[in-house]
Design a protein around this motif. Sequence first.
Motif, mmCIF file in Angstrom:
data_model
loop_
_atom_site.group_PDB
_atom_site.id
_atom_site.type_symbol
_atom_site.label_atom_id
_atom_site.label_comp_id
_atom_site.label_asym_id
_atom_site.label_seq_id
_atom_site.Cartn_x
_atom_site.Cartn_y
_atom_site.Cartn_z
ATOM 1 N N ILE A 44 -15.929 18.341 -6.024
ATOM 2 C CA ILE A 44 -16.645 18.998 -4.922
ATOM 3 C C ILE A 44 -17.970 19.605 -5.374
ATOM 4 O O ILE A 44 -18.796 19.961 -4.523
ATOM 5 N N SER A 45 -18.208 19.706 -6.677
ATOM 6 C CA SER A 45 -19.513 20.204 -7.134
ATOM 7 C C SER A 45 -20.637 19.282 -6.685
ATOM 8 O O SER A 45 -21.797 19.684 -6.602
ATOM 9 N N LEU A 56 -15.878 25.346 2.176
ATOM 10 C CA LEU A 56 -14.697 24.957 2.944
ATOM 11 C C LEU A 56 -13.690 24.237 2.051
ATOM 12 O O LEU A 56 -12.491 24.539 2.076
ATOM 13 N N LEU A 57 -14.167 23.288 1.254
ATOM 14 C CA LEU A 57 -13.273 22.525 0.385
ATOM 15 C C LEU A 57 -12.705 23.393 -0.736
ATOM 16 O O LEU A 57 -11.622 23.111 -1.254
ATOM 17 N N ASP A 58 -13.432 24.440 -1.087
ATOM 18 C CA ASP A 58 -12.972 25.347 -2.140
ATOM 19 C C ASP A 58 -12.092 26.469 -1.588
ATOM 20 O O ASP A 58 -11.515 27.230 -2.357
ATOM 21 N N SER A 59 -11.989 26.567 -0.278
ATOM 22 C CA SER A 59 -11.198 27.634 0.344
ATOM 23 C C SER A 59 -9.702 27.349 0.207
ATOM 24 O O SER A 59 -9.288 26.227 -0.112
ATOM 25 N N ASP A 69 -7.722 24.840 11.783
ATOM 26 C CA ASP A 69 -9.016 25.518 11.669
ATOM 27 C C ASP A 69 -9.909 24.833 10.635
ATOM 28 O O ASP A 69 -11.133 24.758 10.817
ATOM 29 N N ILE A 70 -9.303 24.342 9.562
ATOM 30 C CA ILE A 70 -10.072 23.627 8.533
ATOM 31 C C ILE A 70 -10.719 22.388 9.144
ATOM 32 O O ILE A 70 -11.903 22.094 8.904
ATOM 33 N N ASP A 106 -1.852 29.811 -0.734
ATOM 34 C CA ASP A 106 -2.913 29.872 -1.728
ATOM 35 C C ASP A 106 -3.332 28.493 -2.245
ATOM 36 O O ASP A 106 -3.904 28.378 -3.325
ATOM 37 N N HIS A 107 -3.059 27.444 -1.486
ATOM 38 C CA HIS A 107 -3.452 26.095 -1.896
ATOM 39 C C HIS A 107 -4.926 25.841 -1.564
ATOM 40 O O HIS A 107 -5.358 26.039 -0.427
ATOM 41 N N ALA A 108 -5.682 25.392 -2.550
ATOM 42 C CA ALA A 108 -7.076 25.025 -2.332
ATOM 43 C C ALA A 108 -7.139 23.685 -1.604
ATOM 44 O O ALA A 108 -6.386 22.754 -1.931
ATOM 45 N N ILE A 109 -8.042 23.578 -0.639
ATOM 46 C CA ILE A 109 -8.196 22.339 0.119
ATOM 47 C C ILE A 109 -8.525 21.175 -0.807
ATOM 48 O O ILE A 109 -8.003 20.065 -0.659
ATOM 49 N N ARG A 110 -9.386 21.413 -1.784
ATOM 50 C CA ARG A 110 -9.782 20.347 -2.719
ATOM 51 C C ARG A 110 -8.569 19.796 -3.476
ATOM 52 O O ARG A 110 -8.500 18.586 -3.751
ATOM 53 N N ASN A 111 -7.608 20.658 -3.809
ATOM 54 C CA ASN A 111 -6.412 20.188 -4.507
ATOM 55 C C ASN A 111 -5.514 19.370 -3.592
ATOM 56 O O ASN A 111 -4.884 18.394 -4.022
ATOM 57 N N MET A 112 -5.459 19.752 -2.335
ATOM 58 C CA MET A 112 -4.665 18.991 -1.366
ATOM 59 C C MET A 112 -5.255 17.600 -1.166
ATOM 60 O O MET A 112 -4.523 16.610 -1.041
ATOM 61 N N ILE A 113 -6.592 17.517 -1.148
ATOM 62 C CA ILE A 113 -7.264 16.218 -1.038
ATOM 63 C C ILE A 113 -6.926 15.355 -2.245
ATOM 64 O O ILE A 113 -6.599 14.165 -2.107
#
Length: 266
Positions: A44-45, A56-59, A69-70, A106-113
């Motif tokens: 995501i960087s 958003l992706l880091d949230s 909401d995401i 506490d799951h980061a969106i980027r990790n779920m992706i």
Amino acid sequence: IIEIFKKEHELRLLLNAYDDGKSTGYIKRKFNILGPSDISKNIISNFSENKKLYNLLDSRINSVKDIVDIYKELESCQLSIDKIKIIKQYIDKFIINIQDNYSVSDHAIRNMIFVGCYLQQKDIKKTINKLIEDFDIPYKILLNNYNYMNLWAKTENGNILKDENAIITERLNEKIDNVYLSNKYLDFTEQEVLLDKDTEENIKKCDILFFSATTLYSSLVPTLITKNMIQSLNNIKTRVFMINLFQERSYFTSSEIIRDIYKYLY
């Protein structure tokens, strides 16, 4: 660094994936995969100029209901329809595959992706390369090794730090004697990890080596102790060291950190 060098050079990011703090450790053990956090951060960087999308992706979410909401926020992030579809597809894949007793707290969106993509690809290296392709990332992301491993350490007083999170949070007044890798969580035996062949070939093509600002014993040293890593890195003559500005464990000066890095390099 990425912004400067990707314009004129082919950039390769070399990581390990032994992170197991917060939700990353939960994901790692539930899905029996390497920790996705450091990989997903570097993916995501590439969106750092699109602050809204990056944030958003880091949230992090606390409930599956938060995904609604995401998705709403995603629509306003100045991203192509195709890219939005890809992100939703991977998150949906993740959500569909978790069990009722799985906590997304506490799951980061980027990790779920990342995990959603992994569930499709069934392979860490293929997952990384697929995400690089999906999001037009202009640099390679390489791991020292792609096999599932757990990091642990022993302090100078003989105390065991059970995992990567313990290395950065526990017994901070004790210097670390060494770090080790094991393919089972809480199995305090030492197992050899061999440098991935494709990663080794990529290292051979490098002219400049940057040691990025990072934690020494939870990030850098686990990469350096990989078998054949030092021989490969020592072929790169130009090296730049970047040191964290905050104090790490019992270190007080940057020279102390570089001294310990050199213990592994030579």
